[in-house]
Write a protein that holds these residues in place. Structure first.
Motif, PDB file in Angstrom:
ATOM      1  N   SER A   1       0.851  -1.191   0.000  1.00  0.00           N
ATOM      2  CA  SER A   1       0.000   0.000   0.000  1.00  0.00           C
ATOM      3  C   SER A   1       0.879   1.231   0.000  1.00  0.00           C
ATOM      4  CB  SER A   1      -0.900   0.001   1.229  1.00  0.00           C
ATOM      5  OG  SER A   1      -1.385   1.309   1.453  1.00  0.00           O
TER       6      SER A   1
ATOM      7  N   GLY B   1      -0.555   4.419   0.024  1.00  0.00           N
ATOM      8  CA  GLY B   1      -1.442   5.549   0.240  1.00  0.00           C
ATOM      9  C   GLY B   1      -1.472   6.039   1.670  1.00  0.00           C
ATOM     10  N   GLN B   2      -0.472   5.632   2.464  1.00  0.00           N
ATOM     11  CA  GLN B   2      -0.491   5.968   3.883  1.00  0.00           C
ATOM     12  C   GLN B   2      -0.499   7.479   4.110  1.00  0.00           C
ATOM     13  OE1 GLN B   2      -0.937   3.532   5.819  1.00  0.00           O
ATOM     14  NE2 GLN B   2       0.050   3.717   7.789  1.00  0.00           N
ATOM     15  N   HIS B   3       0.196   8.241   3.221  1.00  0.00           N
ATOM     16  CA  HIS B   3       0.226   9.684   3.440  1.00  0.00           C
ATOM     17  C   HIS B   3      -1.156  10.296   3.295  1.00  0.00           C
ATOM     18  CE1 HIS B   3       0.700   8.938  -0.778  1.00  0.00           C
ATOM     19  NE2 HIS B   3       0.744  10.199  -1.119  1.00  0.00           N
ATOM     20  N   GLY B   4      -2.002   9.712   2.466  1.00  0.00           N
ATOM     21  CA  GLY B   4      -3.367  10.215   2.328  1.00  0.00           C
ATOM     22  C   GLY B   4      -4.161  10.010   3.603  1.00  0.00           C
TER      23      GLY B   4
ATOM     24  N   THR C   1      -3.425   2.390  -4.800  1.00  0.00           N
ATOM     25  CA  THR C   1      -3.395   3.003  -3.469  1.00  0.00           C
ATOM     26  C   THR C   1      -2.619   4.313  -3.508  1.00  0.00           C
ATOM     27  OG1 THR C   1      -1.459   1.702  -2.897  1.00  0.00           O
ATOM     28  CG2 THR C   1      -3.567   0.832  -2.226  1.00  0.00           C
TER      29      THR C   1
ATOM     30  N   GLY D   1      -4.006   8.006  -2.485  1.00  0.00           N
ATOM     31  CA  GLY D   1      -3.294   8.916  -1.592  1.00  0.00           C
ATOM     32  C   GLY D   1      -3.088  10.273  -2.241  1.00  0.00           C
ATOM     33  N   GLU D   2      -2.687  10.262  -3.529  1.00  0.00           N
ATOM     34  CA  GLU D   2      -2.432  11.528  -4.215  1.00  0.00           C
ATOM     35  C   GLU D   2      -3.739  12.274  -4.474  1.00  0.00           C
ATOM     36  OE1 GLU D   2       0.837  12.873  -5.448  1.00  0.00           O
ATOM     37  OE2 GLU D   2       1.146  11.664  -3.683  1.00  0.00           O
TER      38      GLU D   2
ATOM     39  N   ARG E   1      -4.614  14.069  -1.410  1.00  0.00           N
ATOM     40  CA  ARG E   1      -3.760  15.234  -1.213  1.00  0.00           C
ATOM     41  C   ARG E   1      -4.129  16.369  -2.166  1.00  0.00           C
ATOM     42  NH1 ARG E   1       0.814  17.212  -3.285  1.00  0.00           N
ATOM     43  NH2 ARG E   1       1.084  15.538  -4.797  1.00  0.00           N
TER      44      ARG E   1
ATOM     45  N   MET F   1       5.489   9.155   2.538  1.00  0.00           N
ATOM     46  CA  MET F   1       5.206   7.744   2.263  1.00  0.00           C
ATOM     47  C   MET F   1       6.510   6.979   2.043  1.00  0.00           C
ATOM     48  SD  MET F   1       2.917   5.467   1.735  1.00  0.00           S
ATOM     49  CE  MET F   1       3.824   3.953   1.899  1.00  0.00           C
TER      50      MET F   1
END
Lengths: 384, 459
Positions: free
Chosen positions: B63, B65-68, B163, B167-168, B171, B282
């Motif tokens: 995955s 997309g953790q920053h999202g 993913t 996330g992007e 953002r 990320m």
């Protein structure tokens, strides 16, 4: 399906021009050409993704950064030449390695073959001379940048990806992400830390206007150059893939690497070739990108978004397929530019321009959920 | 059968916790704000990385997309606990896109509305913060549910890119006019209370909870189902694992803790802005998870420690030094790499022993080092150079090296345990177990036992 979409677009244009009277036909012609330009750039980048994925099933996350390197190398070639002698030798070493690599593709010689070494030596001397005396034009800068960036692509493959042949695909993807971050920060370290103006002396960025139904469309000469270069490069690539020995080896490897290897194809060589060609096309796209927008963003963000978008384009068209990449790139260009022109900002509607960066991702997610093989591609999904 | 060493292990665990508390006390009173910040950041990123490990390591889904998720948790927490003065400043600045209505969303107002006036006071900010973190986590886990849905149809690298796309999208959307009434567009919030994110006690406590939950989960039936999915999805499904439920569970839990980490991260910085949640964040988490050991909580914590150490204490790398110094250092590093490659090839008995990976770095390194030695006398290479971005370069090189030489990470999948510390082997049966098992107790059936008995007989 296509006809229905075109009909809808036509109706929307008709509404905006004749009913709401907020736009003219000329503005849509302008939007068409700018979408075509942007789409051509995405197509050139997407070709690199699709070739690499077709052969080693790797999402080459660093490809966007290769595109960035290509743009910056050409910038340093046309803005800083002539170099001092040590710099010229260094640059010429890169370029002549690219020339040698290109020469090996012709009859399948090894890099250590005397003929190839001779070619390398001659081009080293010649390019050292050129780089240390002449001030390059943008076309020469583009060609040399394509060669240099091709070498960078081969080096990435050799150093980071080749030790991982046969490793789980996710390890390979993580490595690609690491290479991408490496190149971003390497660019910050050596190229530039801020927005860089990209203005070579060329007639192609001069304004160009023509009339549509009595209204002028203002563009630049790039509306001819960008699609033209796309056609030239794609034709060259097509001829290479279909007419040469190594092109045939590429197609065989993409169908079945193991069998191809058993039939005597040097798979590592084919992969290196694919990285070389993909990086060359990305470098060309980088130069055109710079011409189009007049400046290069700072290296840490310049390649990331175009890279991921071009990957989306490759998936939309069908990853692993060359026509698919071109088609996907053009579709993405039109999605980003023409769609926003179809929903312009009006007093009671904010427009959709600020969302256009998300279109690529939304299209990517939708196409993967609905038709993972893309519009024209074959099914590459995993089998049991 | 109860573990014979259970009491010893419990005592050791308690003593270990005591040492941690003592250490935190010393750090908190050390007077070095940089050290305190480093430990707080370790805990915050540790929460995000340990939870990412549930999807990336335990379930085997990459995955990105953790920053999202962290962004959602961060913004929700920031909006819910923003002090009144900061809200007034946002309105007065005149550039904000927030309305009075969206600015009135806060835990304090919520408490007042349900009649808990006393809890709305600033003295109870800690309670408000806990509630806000929880709500932020819930909001993030809702998006985790959304992101988890494609995992039912996609696998491997395609899923990873989707993913990342989510996330992007999160953002990019956060700064658009659709959400700017709640996020204040690209300006974000300034003046988020920093006493929680910068406190080692708060962050470590929440990290402890996260590690506890994740460790219990890993060895629960759910965790085993997730590990089954990692090893072989089809076989797991055939054994009765509900793939859809398990995968979405993993995503939702991961997103919850990522949201909590996002809330603390916003508090650590003191502002909530879109550019705190770039893909670089990320990447840091990915390095933490991959270097330490994918699937091992111990390994992930170690990886986080490496990443945080380089980020917080690597700034000497990014200073300006003379060009010759750079050349000398670079030459030495490349030389060391060449020697390393030679030793590696010699140890693995690879032929030819001196291939391009050996002599190219050796040659280049020697050349660079020689040039650095000669240059000052000749007047070449004058000037200096700033090592901008070297920390990220270091981390990316580390990640490539780990991926090439030890793809499973330093710890692999093994966890810390006292048994491992004392080198006890669980796979060697005790005498009692031997008595219960014919294969283990009867030398006629077990070759190894027969050999062992023979050896003992000889002695």
């Amino acid at each position: 399906m296509v006809a229905a979409i075109l009909l809808l677009i036509g109706l929307r244009i008709h509404y905006l021009v004749n009913v709401a009277e907020v736009r003219s036909y000329a503005s849509f012609v302008g939007a068409f050409f700018s979408s075509l330009q942007l789409g051509s750039l995405y197509a050139l980048i997407a070709l690199g993704y699709t070739m690499v994925y077709g052969i080693i099933r790797l999402i080459n996350f660093a490809h966007g950064e290769v595109f960035m390197v290509g743009a910056f190398v050409s910038y340093f070639l046309f803005s800083n030449t002539p170099y001092t002698v040590p710099g010229a030798i260094l640059g010429a070493a890169f370029v002549s390695f690219g020339v040698m690599f290109l020469a090996t593709l012709w009859r399948g010689h090894r890099l250590g073959h005397p003929l190839i070494l001779a070619v390398g030596a001659v081009s080293l001397v010649a390019f050292t001379f050129v780089l240390s005396t002449a001030s390059l034009g943008w076309i020469m800068a583009m060609i040399l940048s394509m060669l240099t960036t091709g070498v960078v692509g081969v080096a990435i493959d050799r150093i980071a990806y080749r030790p991982l042949r046969g490793a789980p695909r996710l390890s390979l993807l993580i490595t690609a992400i690491a290479v991408s971050i490496f190149l971003q920060n390497f660019g910050l370290l050596t190229f530039s830390q801020r927005q860089t103006p990209f203005r070579p002396e060329t007639m192609w960025t001069d304004p160009f206007s023509f009339d549509v139904l009595g209204q002028a469309v203002f563009t630049t000469n790039l509306i001819i150059l960008t699609p033209l270069l796309l056609v030239v490069l794609v034709t060259g690539l097509h001829l290479f893939v279909t007419r040469t020995r190594i092109g045939r080896a590429m197609r065989a490897t993409s169908q079945d690497p193991e069998t191809a290897e058993m039939m005597g194809v040097n798979v590592n060589r084919v992969i290196a070739t694919v990285f070389f060609l993909g990086a060359m096309l990305a470098a060309a796209a980088g130069v055109l990108w710079g011409l189009n927008f007049g400046s290069l963003n700072q290296p840490a963000v310049f390649g990331l978004l175009p890279g991921i978008k071009a990957f989306s384009a490759a998936v939309i068209g069908g990853i692993g397929s060359l026509p698919g990449a071109v088609l996907g790139g053009l579709i993405l260009g039109f999605l980003e530019n023409f769609l926003t022109a179809l929903f312009p900002r009006t007093p009671d509607f904010a427009g959709i321009t600020e969302y256009k960066d998300t279109f690529a991702f939304i299209a990517l997610i939708l196409i993967l959920l609905v038709k993972p093989s893309g519009l024209v591609g074959e099914d590459l999904s995993e089998k049991v | 059968m109860p573990d014979p060493k259970r009491n010893r292990n419990r005592l050791l665990t308690l003593a270990g916790l005591g040492v941690v508390v003592l250490l935190l006390y010393l750090i908190d009173n050390s007077g070095s704000s940089k050290l305190v910040q480093a430990f707080a950041l370790f805990s915050i990123w540790g929460i995000a990385a340990v939870s990412l490990n549930l999807v990336n390591g335990v379930t085997g889904i990459l995955s990105l997309g953790q920053h999202g998720f962290m962004l959602i948790g961060g913004y929700v927490t920031a909006l819910l606990i923003l002090p009144v003065q900061s809200r007034i400043r946002i309105i007065e600045s005149g550039r904000s896109s927030m309305t009075e209505e969206t600015l009135s969303i806060s835990i304090a107002n919520f408490f007042s509305a349900i009649g808990l006036e006393s809890l709305a006071a600033p003295e109870y900010l800690w309670l408000q913060f806990i509630v806000a973190l929880f709500i932020g986590g819930l909001a993030a886990s809702f998006f985790g549910l959304l992101v988890g849905i494609p995992s039912l149809r996609l696998r491997g690298d395609y899923l990873a890119i989707v993913t990342l796309g989510f996330g992007e999208i999160i953002r990019l959307l956060a700064a658009t006019s659709m959400f700017s009434p709640y996020t204040n567009g690209a300006l974000g919030f300034a003046g988020v209370p920093a006493e929680f994110g910068k406190s080692v006690w708060w962050t470590t406590a929440i990290l402890g909870i996260t590690v506890f939950v994740m460790a219990r989960l890993k060895y629960s039936s759910y965790g085993r189902a997730l590990q089954g999915i990692r090893e072989d999805e089809i076989a797991a499904a055939a054994m009765g694992v509900n793939l859809a439920y398990s995968k979405i569970l993993a995503f939702v839990l991961t997103a919850f803790f990522a949201g909590v980490a996002g809330g603390l991260w916003v508090s650590w910085i003191g502002t909530a802005r879109v550019d705190q949640f770039l893909f670089t964040l990320m990447f840091f988490l990915l390095v933490a998870v991959s270097v330490g050991g994918t699937g091992s909580i111990t390994g992930v914590l170690m990886g986080t420690a490496i990443v945080v150490f380089i980020r917080q204490y690597g700034d000497p790398l990014e200073q300006t030094y003379a060009l010759t110094d750079w050349l000398r250092a670079g030459g030495l590093i490349v030389l060391a790499g060449g020697f390393g490659a030679f030793i590696y090839r010699a140890a693995r008995r690879l032929r030819p022993r001196l291939n391009a990976m050996v002599w190219v770095p050796l040659g280049l390194g020697t050349l660079a080092f020689a040039a650095a030695l000669v240059a000052p006398g000749q007047g070449w290479l004058e000037g200096s150079f700033r090592g901008f971005g070297l920390r990220a370069i270091l981390l990316s090189v580390l990640l490539v090296v780990i991926m090439v030489f030890r793809p499973e990470g330093v710890f692999g999948r093994s966890e810390f345990s006292w048994a491992a510390v004392f080198r006890e082997r669980r796979d060697r049966p005790s005498d009692e177990e031997r008595g219960q098992d014919a294969w283990l107790s009867n030398p006629d059936l077990a070759d190894r036992l027969a050999r062992q008995e023979k050896r003992e007989g000889d002695e």
